[in-house]
Design an enzyme around this catalytic site. Structure first.
Site, short mmCIF file in Angstrom:
data_model
loop_
_atom_site.label_atom_id
_atom_site.label_comp_id
_atom_site.label_asym_id
_atom_site.label_seq_id
_atom_site.Cartn_x
_atom_site.Cartn_y
_atom_site.Cartn_z
N SER A 169 -9.84 1.20 2.66
CA SER A 169 -9.00 2.07 1.87
C SER A 169 -7.92 1.35 1.05
CB SER A 169 -8.34 3.08 2.80
OG SER A 169 -7.48 2.43 3.72
N LYS B 176 0.85 -1.19 0.00
CA LYS B 176 0.00 0.00 0.00
C LYS B 176 0.89 1.24 0.00
CE LYS B 176 -4.10 1.57 2.63
NZ LYS B 176 -5.02 1.17 3.72
N SER C 1 -9.85 -1.63 6.64
CA SER C 1 -9.31 -1.35 5.30
C SER C 1 -8.57 -2.47 4.59
CB SER C 1 -8.41 -0.13 5.35
OG SER C 1 -9.21 1.01 5.34
N1 GLN Z 1 -13.41 3.07 6.67
C1 GLN Z 1 -12.68 3.33 7.86
C2 GLN Z 1 -12.26 4.78 7.93
O1 GLN Z 1 -12.54 5.47 7.03
C3 GLN Z 1 -11.49 2.42 7.97
C4 GLN Z 1 -10.30 2.89 7.24
C5 GLN Z 1 -9.11 2.05 7.49
O2 GLN Z 1 -9.20 0.93 8.00
N2 GLN Z 1 -7.95 2.60 7.15
O3 GLN Z 1 -11.68 5.21 8.87
#
Ligand code: GLN
Length: 493
Positions: free
Chosen positions: A156, A79, A180
């Protein structure tokens, strides 16, 4: 084809000369050449000839009888928020503010991959600073879902999930703060593990919510996740929250017959839940019962607090963590007037996207004097209480089952106008982060339209091996992880 084999089998063949690393890389770059421009997976990518030459070095080592590592020759994506020091790759965290940032050091997980001779080919697209659930918050355009390119891939870590789902990498590393890794894996029909907090080093992961962030792996099946996790896991002196606790051992093949599974009412009765997703959860529950496991419905009152607690804590930590992006130390620098304040404010105004700014402002608010106790202080207490509740629950049960997301992949743009709806969709995934427990997303029965549905199993802290072994045993029976978007693998059909 390399895509048909498990990582262990592929590496074994590469080492024995049955397959060469160059051919594997070639197959992966064929996918990239054909599909990356539409799917928008890679943020930075090794030029093909560099990737091929690195693969040849592995092949040469093998032919000359030198030892190679456990991931020899495997193309891996990471990532965009995991630091890599490679002249061809950069880290932008999906954000304009970092420009083309070149990290002066490798994250610990990157070092571990390289020590085992993995070939890291690129950094993958993501929601800006990992804030989002659809990869639509990237400053570099959306990533598309290979099952239907009009749909989001989840987020994400959307780029990472799509890299594996479309054959542009065989293993992807992502970060999971509130789902994510698991949620994009679920929307792309593959497997994603969020390990116990502290078991995989966060050194070199750009922080979003430090007490929630965890690096995890995305692979086609649980067996591959298990293999990757066994390499990534371990104490790291560079990371103060890295756990020193030895993980509980698990049998090679997990026994499903004695399992006690909790299925929370709140996960399956939620109004927002798609009936096909629930049907998929129920199908797995029935299958487990047939194997002799007990599956018990329970109402877990504390689940109604997970979203507010998570978002207060995540925003608060983000507002503090993102203070370092000020135009002085990293990335772009903008200024309207010749003053330091204008340098900070203009850089941040121009560099951050809308969602990141919203979160920084709300996070700063919940930490501000006068409101601190009411919001942040209270969320910390609620989180501690939830951890107690979950510990108690795990006295009666081995795992908590549920969907990963209440619905399958949705249309691009469908939820961008309504951030709250997007936050609420994290109802099933954030508990594992709040309670620092391991959780895995495995593919369940797809929808009638053939869209992937991900199912989540959450286990006790430090029982990651057992969780993985159980997920693997389930996949041996269901085989849903073997399904894939046909168009991207015509050679297999
Ligand atoms: N959807 C969650 C957020 O927006 C999780 C994001 C993540 O795990 N980085 O914070």
């Amino acid at each position: 084809m390399p895509f048909d084999l498990s990582l262990v089998d592929l590496v074994t063949r590469i080492k024995s000369g049955g397959f060469c690393a160059e051919a594997v890389m070639d197959a992966v770059y064929l996918q990239i050449d054909q599909h990356n421009s539409l799917l928008n997976v890679y943020r930075s990518l090794l030029p093909r000839e560099i990737a091929i030459s690195r693969a040849r070095i592995i092949d040469e080592k093998i032919t000359s009888g030198k030892g190679v590592g456990k991931l020899a020759g495997l193309p891996v994506s990471i990532k965009d928020n995991i630091c890599i020091n490679d002249p061809y790759l950069s880290n932008a965290c999906g954000s304009q503010i970092l420009g083309e940032y070149h990290s002066p050091y490798n994250a610990t997980v990157v070092e571990k991959l390289l020590e085992e001779d993995a070939l890291i080919i690129g950094t993958t697209n993501m929601d800006e600073f990992a804030m989002g659930s659809s990869t639509e918050n990237s400053s570099f355009g959306v990533t598309r879902n290979p099952w239907n390119t009009e749909l989001v891939p989840g987020g994400s870590s959307g780029g990472g999930a799509v890299s594996v789902a479309s054959g542009m990498a065989l293993l992807a590393l992502g970060s999971d703060t509130g789902g994510s890794v698991r949620q994009p894996a679920s929307m792309c029909g593959i497997t994603g593990l969020k390990p116990t907090y502290g078991t995989v080093s966060r050194y070199g992961l750009v922080a979003y919510g430090s007490s929630l962030d965890q690096i995890g792996c995305i692979t086609r099946g649980a067996a591959d996740c298990r293999y990757a996790f066994s390499i990534l896991n371990g104490h790291d002196v560079n990371e103060s929250t890295s756990a020193k606790i030895e993980l509980s051992a698990a049998p090679e093949v997990a026994e499903l017959s004695s399992l006690r599974i909790c299925l929370p009412d709140e996960y399956v009765d939620a109004e927002s839940a798609d009936p096909e997703v629930i049907a998929s959860v129920n199908e797995l529950a029935e299958l487990l019962k047939k194997q002799g496991a007990t599956v018990e419905r329970r109402s877990l009152d504390f689940l109604k607090y997970v979203i507010p607690t998570y978002y207060v804590l995540a925003f608060a930590e983000a507002s503090s963590n993102l203070g370092r992006f000020d135009g002085i130390r990293y990335g772009i620098r903008k200024q309207e007037q010749p003053s330091l304040k204008s340098l900070y404010t203009t850089t941040r105004k121009k560099g951050f996207g809308e969602e990141v700014k919203r979160r920084i402002m709300l996070g700063t608010f919940v930490l501000s004097s006068g409101y601190y106790d009411q919001y942040y202080g209270r969320a910390v207490k609620v989180r501690a209480w939830m951890e107690e509740q979950v510990t108690l629950l795990f006295k009666d049960f081995d795992f908590i089952l549920g969907p990963v997301s209440p619905f399958p992949a949705f249309k691009l743009g469908e939820k961008t106008e309504d951030p709250l709806a997007m936050y609420l969709a994290d109802i099933c995934s954030v508990l594992a982060n709040l309670t620092r427990t391991p959780a895995i997303s495995i593919p369940g029965r797809p929808t009638m339209d053939g869209l992937p549905v991900g199912l989540q199993l959450m286990g006790r802290r430090f029982e990651d091996h057992r969780l993985l072994a159980t997920a693997e045993a389930i996949q041996e029976l269901t085989e849903y992880h073997l399904l894939r978007p046909e168009k991207y693998f015509p050679q297999n059909h």
